[in-house]
Each structure stands twice: as C-alpha cells, then as structure tokens.
Scaffold this active site. Sequence first.
Site, PDB file in Angstrom:
ATOM      1  N   ARG A 120      11.905  -5.631   4.745  1.00  0.00           N
ATOM      2  CA  ARG A 120      11.634  -4.207   4.494  1.00  0.00           C
ATOM      3  C   ARG A 120      12.587  -3.310   5.293  1.00  0.00           C
ATOM      4  NH1 ARG A 120       5.752  -1.736   5.382  1.00  0.00           N
ATOM      5  NH2 ARG A 120       6.010  -2.616   7.468  1.00  0.00           N
ATOM      6  N   ARG A 170      -0.698  -9.014  13.128  1.00  0.00           N
ATOM      7  CA  ARG A 170      -1.263  -7.907  12.331  1.00  0.00           C
ATOM      8  C   ARG A 170      -2.139  -8.457  11.203  1.00  0.00           C
ATOM      9  NH1 ARG A 170       4.080  -5.116  10.746  1.00  0.00           N
ATOM     10  NH2 ARG A 170       2.786  -3.965   9.265  1.00  0.00           N
ATOM     11  N   LYS A 228       0.831  -1.216   0.000  1.00  0.00           N
ATOM     12  CA  LYS A 228       0.000   0.000   0.000  1.00  0.00           C
ATOM     13  C   LYS A 228       0.865   1.265   0.000  1.00  0.00           C
ATOM     14  CE  LYS A 228      -2.054  -1.050   3.950  1.00  0.00           C
ATOM     15  NZ  LYS A 228      -1.349  -2.316   4.271  1.00  0.00           N
TER      16      LYS A 228
HETATM   17  P1  AP5 Z   1       4.833  -1.638   1.808  1.00  0.00           P
HETATM   18  O1  AP5 Z   1       4.483  -0.785   0.651  1.00  0.00           O
HETATM   19  O2  AP5 Z   1       5.621  -1.035   2.910  1.00  0.00           O
HETATM   20  O3  AP5 Z   1       3.521  -2.389   2.372  1.00  0.00           O
HETATM   21  P2  AP5 Z   1       2.285  -1.822   3.176  1.00  0.00           P
HETATM   22  O4  AP5 Z   1       1.065  -2.430   2.603  1.00  0.00           O
HETATM   23  O5  AP5 Z   1       2.342  -0.337   3.263  1.00  0.00           O
HETATM   24  O6  AP5 Z   1       2.566  -2.500   4.593  1.00  0.00           O
HETATM   25  P3  AP5 Z   1       2.490  -1.904   6.057  1.00  0.00           P
HETATM   26  O7  AP5 Z   1       3.221  -2.863   6.938  1.00  0.00           O
HETATM   27  O8  AP5 Z   1       2.932  -0.489   6.098  1.00  0.00           O
HETATM   28  O9  AP5 Z   1       0.972  -1.997   6.325  1.00  0.00           O
HETATM   29  P4  AP5 Z   1       0.251  -1.941   7.655  1.00  0.00           P
HETATM   30  O10 AP5 Z   1      -1.102  -1.659   7.196  1.00  0.00           O
HETATM   31  O11 AP5 Z   1       0.367  -3.112   8.520  1.00  0.00           O
HETATM   32  O12 AP5 Z   1       1.072  -0.829   8.487  1.00  0.00           O
HETATM   33  P5  AP5 Z   1       0.730   0.681   8.819  1.00  0.00           P
HETATM   34  O13 AP5 Z   1       1.987   1.418   8.866  1.00  0.00           O
HETATM   35  O14 AP5 Z   1      -0.376   1.158   7.977  1.00  0.00           O
HETATM   36  O15 AP5 Z   1       5.618  -2.916   1.222  1.00  0.00           O
HETATM   37  C1  AP5 Z   1       6.127  -3.920   2.076  1.00  0.00           C
HETATM   38  C2  AP5 Z   1       7.482  -4.414   1.562  1.00  0.00           C
HETATM   39  O16 AP5 Z   1       7.289  -5.104   0.325  1.00  0.00           O
HETATM   40  C3  AP5 Z   1       8.497  -3.294   1.252  1.00  0.00           C
HETATM   41  O17 AP5 Z   1       9.764  -3.747   1.588  1.00  0.00           O
HETATM   42  C4  AP5 Z   1       8.375  -3.101  -0.270  1.00  0.00           C
HETATM   43  O18 AP5 Z   1       9.570  -2.628  -0.849  1.00  0.00           O
HETATM   44  C5  AP5 Z   1       8.029  -4.505  -0.740  1.00  0.00           C
HETATM   45  N1  AP5 Z   1       7.131  -4.556  -1.900  1.00  0.00           N
HETATM   46  C6  AP5 Z   1       6.037  -3.759  -2.108  1.00  0.00           C
HETATM   47  N2  AP5 Z   1       5.415  -4.126  -3.259  1.00  0.00           N
HETATM   48  C7  AP5 Z   1       6.128  -5.170  -3.777  1.00  0.00           C
HETATM   49  C8  AP5 Z   1       5.975  -5.961  -4.962  1.00  0.00           C
HETATM   50  N3  AP5 Z   1       4.971  -5.770  -5.834  1.00  0.00           N
HETATM   51  N4  AP5 Z   1       6.888  -6.934  -5.177  1.00  0.00           N
HETATM   52  C9  AP5 Z   1       7.914  -7.141  -4.292  1.00  0.00           C
HETATM   53  N5  AP5 Z   1       8.115  -6.420  -3.166  1.00  0.00           N
HETATM   54  C10 AP5 Z   1       7.224  -5.429  -2.912  1.00  0.00           C
HETATM   55  O19 AP5 Z   1       0.148   0.540  10.306  1.00  0.00           O
HETATM   56  C11 AP5 Z   1       1.000   0.224  11.379  1.00  0.00           C
HETATM   57  C12 AP5 Z   1       0.202   0.177  12.678  1.00  0.00           C
HETATM   58  O20 AP5 Z   1      -0.383   1.470  12.940  1.00  0.00           O
HETATM   59  C13 AP5 Z   1      -0.996  -0.773  12.712  1.00  0.00           C
HETATM   60  O21 AP5 Z   1      -0.598  -2.091  13.046  1.00  0.00           O
HETATM   61  C14 AP5 Z   1      -1.859  -0.135  13.784  1.00  0.00           C
HETATM   62  O22 AP5 Z   1      -1.341  -0.398  15.065  1.00  0.00           O
HETATM   63  C15 AP5 Z   1      -1.667   1.344  13.510  1.00  0.00           C
HETATM   64  N6  AP5 Z   1      -2.659   1.858  12.554  1.00  0.00           N
HETATM   65  C16 AP5 Z   1      -2.420   2.333  11.300  1.00  0.00           C
HETATM   66  N7  AP5 Z   1      -3.554   2.724  10.713  1.00  0.00           N
HETATM   67  C17 AP5 Z   1      -4.554   2.494  11.603  1.00  0.00           C
HETATM   68  C18 AP5 Z   1      -5.960   2.668  11.565  1.00  0.00           C
HETATM   69  N8  AP5 Z   1      -6.584   3.154  10.478  1.00  0.00           N
HETATM   70  N9  AP5 Z   1      -6.669   2.321  12.675  1.00  0.00           N
HETATM   71  C19 AP5 Z   1      -6.075   1.844  13.780  1.00  0.00           C
HETATM   72  N10 AP5 Z   1      -4.740   1.631  13.871  1.00  0.00           N
HETATM   73  C20 AP5 Z   1      -3.982   1.948  12.788  1.00  0.00           C
HETATM   74 MG    MG Z   2       2.617   1.048   4.823  1.00  0.00          MG
END
Ligand code: AP5
Ligand code: MG
Length: 216
Positions: A129, A173, A15
Amino acid sequence: MPTFIVILGPPGVGKGTQAEILSKRTGLAHISSGDLFRENLKNQTELGKLAQIFMSKGELVPDDVTIGMIRERLSRPDCSVGALLDGFPRTPIQAQALESMLAEFNGSVDAVPVIIVDEDILVQRLSNRWTCRANGHIFNEKTNPPKETGKCDFDGSELYQRDDDRPETVKHRIQVYLDQTAQLISYYRDKGKLVEIDGMQSIEQVTHALESALKK
Ligand code: AP5
Ligand code: MG
C-alpha cells in the site's frame, strides 16, 4: 433523516478504499478514525502525539479519546446528510457511544457491511500500500498502482508507506482486531444490521457488492 453506515473489517480489507469511492457516489461524509489520528499527528496536536504512541505499536487508542474525536467530527456540517464510518467503532464501548451520539443527530446505524478477506492477503495488500501525504488517497503497487510512481493521481502529493504497515505490526493489528473488534460482527448481526461482503474480488466488484447490499 441522515444515513449512517459502519464499514467493518480487519486492517487492509479495503475499508478506506471503498469508503472513498462510496462517499463520492453518495455524498455521505467519509469519517476515517485512522485518517483523523494521522491528520492530528501531521499537525502535531496533543491528540496526534498521544495517538501515535498506540498506533505505532498497532494498539487501539483509548476509547474516551477516540469517542471525543468522532463526536467532534460528527458535529461538522457535512455530516448532516449522514456518513460512512471507516474504522469506528472498534470496541463495544465505542459502538454504544456511537448509538447515543447518533441519537443526538436524529440518526442511527442503518447498515453494517463487513468486508471479508483471507488473512494472508491482508498482509500482502498492506505491504504494497502507498498512501497520499496530503489527503490519504490510497494506492497499491500491485492491485491499484498510481499513474506515476510515488505521486498521487488526485492531488499530485507524495506517496508514502505507513509505518504501521510493516508485516510484524500488521500481524499484531490483525490480532487486536480479532480480540477487540470482531465481536462487533455478532453485535450488529443481532440488531439485524449486518451484511457480509466478499472482499476477495476486484475493487470495482467490491464496490458493486456494497452498493447492491446498501440499496436494500
Ligand atoms: P485500504 O482501503 O487502505 O484498507 P483498510 O481496510 O482501510 O486498511 P487500514 O490499514 O487503513 O485499516 P486499519 O483499520 O488497520 O487502519 P486505520 O487507519 O483505520 O486497502 C488496503 C490496500 O489494499 C490498499 O493498498 C488498496 O489499494 C488495496 N485494496 C483495497 N481493496 C482491494 C481489492 N478489492 N483488491 C485488491 N487490492 C485492494 O487505523 C490505524 C490505527 O489507528 C489503528 O491501528 C489504531 O491504533 C488507531 N485507530 C483507528 N481507529 C481507531 C478506533 N476506532 N479506536 C481505537 N484506535 C483506533
Ligand atoms: Mg483505512
């Protein structure tokens, strides 16, 4: 009318990677709830300290806190053209709050791409990552390495591994996603907004699929 796109999908699906690319190409603001929480933690705000309690366990931060933070972010001038929402909404309550917030800006959710990837790949992607300390730019040791180890290509800052990317926390998660967020897929499908995107392709191919889907 501003354009608002919600990017759905489990942890590690890409994402943030895709929102960063699409934001540069479209001029839409990139709103990542996770990045906003991490920025608050870096600045040691009360919000950041509270969020960290939940984030470190892989739990969701409470809805009211999260909704308040997004409301403030949406009111900033760069969102007047619209935004790509990455990681928000994650619960039905957040999805309903988003609709009323966007109505205040004369907008609505225009499209909801959901990126789909096999679960074992998610764990692999997250354990490889590396994230940039200054601006959250995203790299991957295997699939998208930085030019220089440990250093961000874009701003030269240090790369670090998120502490919620440990395999045990990642598994939790993913479970939280299945229990609390995956139901938004049918919520948006029923509204005719959902588009499924195959995330098992290269980063460029996923961007291409998203661009083609969003043109429609
Ligand atoms: P990346 O693009 O970083 O993936 P992502 O989907 O953004 O993953 P996140 O871990 O950031 O998602 P998340 O939803 O768990 O975390 P968030 O920070 O939102 O890609 C991942 C890896 O893969 C990278 O190394 C990239 O280079 C590689 N990659 C990407 N695409 C690829 C491809 N096509 N092929 C190969 N490699 C690829 O949330 C963190 C925490 O915050 C949550 O756990 C929660 O505690 C809190 N939080 C956030 N939002 C909320 C909410 N709305 N409500 C309540 N709590 C929340
Ligand atoms: Mg992310």
